[in-house]
Design an enzyme around this catalytic site. Sequence first.
Site, PDB file in Angstrom:
ATOM      1  N   GLY A 126      22.259  54.801  51.308  1.00  0.00           N
ATOM      2  CA  GLY A 126      21.929  53.452  50.818  1.00  0.00           C
ATOM      3  C   GLY A 126      22.504  52.416  51.767  1.00  0.00           C
ATOM      4  O   GLY A 126      22.895  51.313  51.359  1.00  0.00           O
ATOM      5  N   ALA A 127      22.543  52.782  53.058  1.00  0.00           N
ATOM      6  CA  ALA A 127      23.211  51.947  54.063  1.00  0.00           C
ATOM      7  C   ALA A 127      22.567  50.583  54.242  1.00  0.00           C
ATOM      8  O   ALA A 127      23.193  49.659  54.775  1.00  0.00           O
ATOM      9  CB  ALA A 127      23.219  52.692  55.392  1.00  0.00           C
ATOM     10  N   GLY A 129      21.756  48.616  51.900  1.00  0.00           N
ATOM     11  CA  GLY A 129      21.975  47.801  50.704  1.00  0.00           C
ATOM     12  C   GLY A 129      23.139  46.830  50.789  1.00  0.00           C
ATOM     13  O   GLY A 129      23.905  46.797  51.759  1.00  0.00           O
ATOM     14  N   LEU A 295      40.915  49.898  40.898  1.00  0.00           N
ATOM     15  CA  LEU A 295      42.090  50.755  41.085  1.00  0.00           C
ATOM     16  C   LEU A 295      42.609  50.688  42.520  1.00  0.00           C
ATOM     17  O   LEU A 295      43.736  51.087  42.799  1.00  0.00           O
ATOM     18  CB  LEU A 295      41.765  52.204  40.710  1.00  0.00           C
ATOM     19  CG  LEU A 295      41.526  52.456  39.223  1.00  0.00           C
ATOM     20  CD1 LEU A 295      41.267  53.929  38.980  1.00  0.00           C
ATOM     21  CD2 LEU A 295      42.709  51.997  38.389  1.00  0.00           C
ATOM     22  N   HIS A 355      36.765  48.506  34.739  1.00  0.00           N
ATOM     23  CA  HIS A 355      37.878  47.854  35.439  1.00  0.00           C
ATOM     24  C   HIS A 355      39.041  47.499  34.501  1.00  0.00           C
ATOM     25  O   HIS A 355      40.188  47.848  34.755  1.00  0.00           O
ATOM     26  CB  HIS A 355      37.407  46.574  36.140  1.00  0.00           C
ATOM     27  CG  HIS A 355      36.267  46.783  37.096  1.00  0.00           C
ATOM     28  ND1 HIS A 355      36.105  47.930  37.823  1.00  0.00           N
ATOM     29  CD2 HIS A 355      35.231  45.977  37.443  1.00  0.00           C
ATOM     30  CE1 HIS A 355      35.022  47.821  38.586  1.00  0.00           C
ATOM     31  NE2 HIS A 355      34.469  46.652  38.370  1.00  0.00           N
ATOM     32  N   LYS A 448      39.266  39.921  28.076  1.00  0.00           N
ATOM     33  CA  LYS A 448      38.306  38.811  28.160  1.00  0.00           C
ATOM     34  C   LYS A 448      37.641  38.915  29.530  1.00  0.00           C
ATOM     35  O   LYS A 448      38.334  39.020  30.544  1.00  0.00           O
ATOM     36  CB  LYS A 448      39.082  37.504  28.018  1.00  0.00           C
ATOM     37  CG  LYS A 448      38.252  36.262  27.990  1.00  0.00           C
ATOM     38  CD  LYS A 448      39.057  35.075  27.457  1.00  0.00           C
ATOM     39  CE  LYS A 448      40.043  34.509  28.451  1.00  0.00           C
ATOM     40  NZ  LYS A 448      40.496  33.144  28.135  1.00  0.00           N
ATOM     41  N   ARG A 461      48.375  39.524  31.581  1.00  0.00           N
ATOM     42  CA  ARG A 461      49.423  38.669  31.016  1.00  0.00           C
ATOM     43  C   ARG A 461      50.146  39.419  29.916  1.00  0.00           C
ATOM     44  O   ARG A 461      49.507  39.939  29.004  1.00  0.00           O
ATOM     45  CB  ARG A 461      48.830  37.378  30.456  1.00  0.00           C
ATOM     46  CG  ARG A 461      48.393  36.447  31.568  1.00  0.00           C
ATOM     47  CD  ARG A 461      47.774  35.181  31.041  1.00  0.00           C
ATOM     48  NE  ARG A 461      47.542  34.290  32.154  1.00  0.00           N
ATOM     49  CZ  ARG A 461      48.361  33.297  32.514  1.00  0.00           C
ATOM     50  NH1 ARG A 461      49.437  33.038  31.810  1.00  0.00           N
ATOM     51  NH2 ARG A 461      48.086  32.554  33.571  1.00  0.00           N
ATOM     52  N   TYR A 498      54.572  36.737  38.452  1.00  0.00           N
ATOM     53  CA  TYR A 498      55.580  35.763  38.071  1.00  0.00           C
ATOM     54  C   TYR A 498      55.966  35.915  36.617  1.00  0.00           C
ATOM     55  O   TYR A 498      55.200  36.397  35.793  1.00  0.00           O
ATOM     56  CB  TYR A 498      55.169  34.336  38.413  1.00  0.00           C
ATOM     57  CG  TYR A 498      53.836  33.863  37.887  1.00  0.00           C
ATOM     58  CD1 TYR A 498      52.662  34.117  38.584  1.00  0.00           C
ATOM     59  CD2 TYR A 498      53.762  33.128  36.709  1.00  0.00           C
ATOM     60  CE1 TYR A 498      51.445  33.666  38.111  1.00  0.00           C
ATOM     61  CE2 TYR A 498      52.546  32.665  36.233  1.00  0.00           C
ATOM     62  CZ  TYR A 498      51.387  32.943  36.938  1.00  0.00           C
ATOM     63  OH  TYR A 498      50.175  32.496  36.469  1.00  0.00           O
TER      64      TYR A 498
END
Length: 606
Positions: A126-127, A129, A295, A355, A448, A461, A498
């Site tokens: 699929g190069a 793409g 990841l 994800h 979310k 968070r 942080y």
Amino acid sequence: MAALYSTRCCSYSSVRSSPPPQSYPYSPSPSKLGSPHCLTFTSSASKRFLAAKVSLKSQSDSQLNALHMQPQDAAAVANATPVKSDTPLQRLKDEILSVTSSKESEGSVNVDGDGNESTVSITVVGASGDLAKKKIFPALFALYYEDCLPKHFTIYGYARSKMTDAELRNMVSKTLTCRIDKRENCNVKMDEFLGRCFYHPGQYDSQENFAELDKKLKEHEVGRISNRLFYLSIPPNIFVDAVKCASTSASSANGWTRVIVEKPFGRDSESSAALTKSLKQYLTEDQIFRIDHYLGKELVENLSVLRFSNLIFEPLWSRQYIRNVQLIFSEDFGTEGRGGYFDHYGIIRDIMQNHLLQILALFAMETPVSLDAEDIRNEKVKVLRSMRPIQLEDVVIGQYKSHTKGNVKYPAYTDDKTVPKDSLTPTFAAAALFIDNARWDGVPFLMKAGKALHTKRAEIRVQFRHVPGNLYNRNFGTDLDRATNELVIRVQPDEAIYLKINNKVPGLGMKLDRSNLNLHYAARYSKEIPDAYERLLLDAIEGERRLFIRSDELDAAWSLFTPVLKELEETKINPEYYPYGSRGPVGAHYLAARYGVRWGDLAIEQ
Ligand SMILES: NC(=O)C1=CN([C@@H]2O[C@H](COP(=O)(O)OP(=O)(O)OC[C@H]3O[C@@H](n4cnc5c(N)ncnc54)[C@H](OP(=O)(O)O)[C@@H]3O)[C@@H](O)[C@H]2O)C=CC1
Ligand SMILES: O=C1O[C@H](COP(=O)(O)O)[C@@H](O)[C@H](O)[C@H]1O
């Protein structure tokens, strides 16, 4: 197995700002840095050495520790005159030798036991793409620039489009960039890299075309041990055809063959299981590298380091101290150009089920036995399987509508010609998830994710509980939430970690404010952060599976989301419409409020 400090000898590992501690089993000698050959030794031998050492640990801790082993020492042990077979030293020697020889054909070795050199051929299927141009070729170039690719490698583009080698090189050259912090010889390196790129046109379901590819690959491999990596950068409906042809007509005869599969891995439990079953007709689980590029992101990779190598975090990492965890993904652009794909999937499948859930699993897992891929993935699966089924009332969905700002009119999701006008596909979703285990019982994990929002950001968070009997309560008025500590891991952009703490404002009075203890990557590290695809491609070449999704992980992830996705679709729930560029539907706030949570990304000081 992976070490906290990269064992890679290529300058990729220079992302770290300080040298590894002395106790770490292998510090590459300067002469090895940059040498493509040392890829073999650092990644494979030291991993195996660690494996040997770990497995022997239980037998004689003190004696082994007293050995202060380094890989070079391990080599010395392996070559040492035989000692009595029941001593720890002899057992260590046996172990090193057996681990080193047993999996040799699997690792990214450049030299086999008989001194034969090996080669790696990477075929991008699929190069022509979008993903190949945008991510895969640039990542391969970055690895080449950093001397991370093996000495003998060839890259092939494969797709139906008619192209010559020169045309592929021309196409690829437009997408390559030099590192901001490292430009030396970049153009020379680009030319060298392009010289190693070739193209073969073919159909995805043609054995014959793949056999032609095989022939060409063999010409480049010139009799060396051949290792082959296929990257499936194609739409999912042709995954199985391509795998069938690649494995039957173009797999390696004497080395390893691996296939990187891009998401989506199905769209529910059934289709995902069917895909896995089909792939396993041609490949073993060990050959399948299911990619989730989140990841490979630096701060996601750092999560385990943060948790398991700092005393101050792990003791707080439970329901006892953590009030809620928020996983937030937002993009400030819509699905323009990808509407056809997106409408079939929606934001829950596109972002949450993979994800964000992967991040959640890494965040919440118990301490793995080791950093070995299987140990980590075992712990992630346990978390996924401990999750409570998601209730429909714990999900809010939205879809962006057109919005005019200044003179610019931003389109609605359904303005895309490839999207049906009456589509109910969510471009935004928020959900409350729970892990029913001893560590996390009752702690809401709020997710979310949305397209066409006001900002582009991905972050974790962690909101901590209130300080019991806080002596300074009156300094915070009625809003005690403002006084709780919050740890923010900003995955992108502008990577940072942080911690919001309460602090006395300097002066004679007693005024408190919230300040950040801030690890801002751009300020702390001068190196450019590698793209996620670089790390993942290198891992696949090295046979490191830690950052790839195992089939049982995938099953568990789909089991969690499939019922609620079906309910949403069967009951044709209407999404809440939100203007392009806004903060998304207000329903997300009601959902959070139900669990006593305020989204952390709404605070004025973030
Ligand atoms: N683009 C992105 O940012 C991301 C993509 N992905 C996934 O990666 C994979 C590749 O993505 P992307 O590059 O965007 O995909 P493309 O739609 O650009 O497709 C890649 C190539 O596949 C061939 N192709 C496209 N449609 C068909 C078809 N219907 N039948 C046969 N061949 C086809 C085309 O090559 P040719 O016509 O020359 O054969 C095309 O250049 C997909 O699985 C996608 O879901 C995952 C994350 C992000
Ligand atoms: O997998 C996907 O990820 C991208 C976002 O990736 P990022 O690395 O740019 O944050 C998203 O845009 C896309 O819809 C999704 O398929």
